[in-house]
Design an enzyme around this catalytic site. Structure first.
Site, PDB file in Angstrom:
ATOM      1  N   HIS A 126       7.280 113.012  68.327  1.00 24.87           N
ATOM      2  CA  HIS A 126       7.622 112.600  69.692  1.00 24.87           C
ATOM      3  C   HIS A 126       8.891 111.772  69.761  1.00 24.87           C
ATOM      4  O   HIS A 126       9.102 111.042  70.736  1.00 24.87           O
ATOM      5  CB  HIS A 126       6.436 111.821  70.309  1.00 24.87           C
ATOM      6  N   CYS A 154      26.409 108.018  80.034  1.00 27.89           N
ATOM      7  CA  CYS A 154      26.831 108.715  78.814  1.00 27.89           C
ATOM      8  C   CYS A 154      28.357 108.627  78.725  1.00 27.89           C
ATOM      9  O   CYS A 154      29.057 108.986  79.685  1.00 27.89           O
ATOM     10  CB  CYS A 154      26.388 110.175  78.892  1.00 27.89           C
TER      11      CYS A 154
END
Ligand code: BV8
Length: 253
Positions: A126, A154
């Protein structure tokens, strides 16, 4: 008379195993002070359930809230230390690999505590809360300029940054899932440690091991859906059971 609670047969099966596979869940980090998913959320987060926050929909709806939840968990994990359960698994890995055995550690946890305990070959089903990626491009982003924006942008495309974890409704990393499924099918002994077995597809791994003839051991203070089918069940905290298992295994060997 054994001075440990483990059946002689299990110790023999572990010593003779060519391949050991381990699946861990949030329970193995509980004794490091990292709350499990079944634990009630604390304080600010008490009114949310992880299933509500750990989804792409939640992030799209309220990116600041989800980013801050992970920032809070990252801080909590950074202050946590691996516990004797994590350390025992790192010792077990060294023991088996020194004898040319195969040892596959598969974790559902995103806290990185297995690696900090010294485990070398960790399959993170995960993801990892300490890694960050671009929500739009999915590329890992290791650094970004200081900013007051929450979530930060970003640096490559301007989209939101997000934690590199698998949210509900998202596919698991294909390579990790293939490696974990292969280990479950090939192993001689499969240990399921500290997991309620509620989240798929990770929860299917112990049953895959059972179907392929592996000895399945469950270590959990509580019963789970696996308990009735496991070959051996030890109802105790991983931080206490695993060090004793390690001692029993290495006694006179
Ligand atoms: C997928 C990372 C294909 C994020 C996690 C509807 C729509 C979409 C999907 C589904 C759907 N319905 C069902 C699904 C599938 C879904 C799922 O399983 N849902 C559950 C809730 C029913 N799964 C997924 O979505 C997976 N992806 O299927 O992709 C797909 C794609 C699109 C559409 C359909 C399918 C992705 C699942 C991964 C989610 N991400 N984590 C984050 O951390 O924020 S899951 C997260 O919860 C953890 O990683 C972990 O896996 C899980 C918690 O489980 P446990 O680790 O077992 O922890 P828990 O607290 O439950 O239990 C702790 C245990 O420890 C207890 O038994 C306790 O007794 C024990 N314990 C306590 N103390 C100790 C101890 N044991 C030992 N020692 C102790 N001291």
């Amino acid at each position: 008379m054994n001075d440990h609670p483990f059946p002689t047969q299990l110790i023999q099966e572990l010593r003779q195993a060519g391949h050991i596979a381990i699946l861990t869940g949030a329970g193995i980090s509980a004794e490091s002070g990292v709350p499990t998913f079944r634990d009630a959320q604390t304080g600010l987060w008490a009114r949310y359930s992880p299933e509500e926050l750990a989804t792409p929909q939640a992030f799209r709806r309220n990116p600041r809230l989800v980013w801050e939840w992970y920032a809070w968990r990252r801080e909590l994990v950074a202050k946590a230390e691996p516990n004797p359960g994590h350390l025992a698994l790192a010792q077990l890995e060294a023991y088996f690999t020194a004898r040319n055995g195969r040892f596959t550690l598969i974790t559902q946890n995103v806290d990185g505590l297995h690696q900090r305990a010294g485990s070398q070959n960790v399959i993170e089903l995960h993801g990892n809360i300490n890694r960050t990626k671009c929500f739009e491009e999915e590329v890992i982003v290791e650094a970004w300029p200081p900013t007051d924006d929450v979530p930060p942008a970003c640096p490559y495309c301007g989209g939101y940054l997000r934690p590199d974890v698998v949210w509900f409704g998202e596919n698991l990393p294909a390579a990790a899932l293939v490696a974990a499924s292969t280990a479950a099918q090939m192993c001689d002994v499969f240990l399921s440690i500290g997991t309620s077995g509620l989240v798929q597809p990770a929860a299917s791994l112990p049953y895959l091991a059972l179907r392929h003839g592996a000895v399945v051991v469950e270590i959990n203070p509580d019963e789970t859906s696996l308990t009735a089918q496991a070959t051996y069940v030890f109802n105790g905290p991983a931080g206490q059971v695993l060090p004793v298992l390690w001692q029993a295994l290495t006694l006179n060997s």
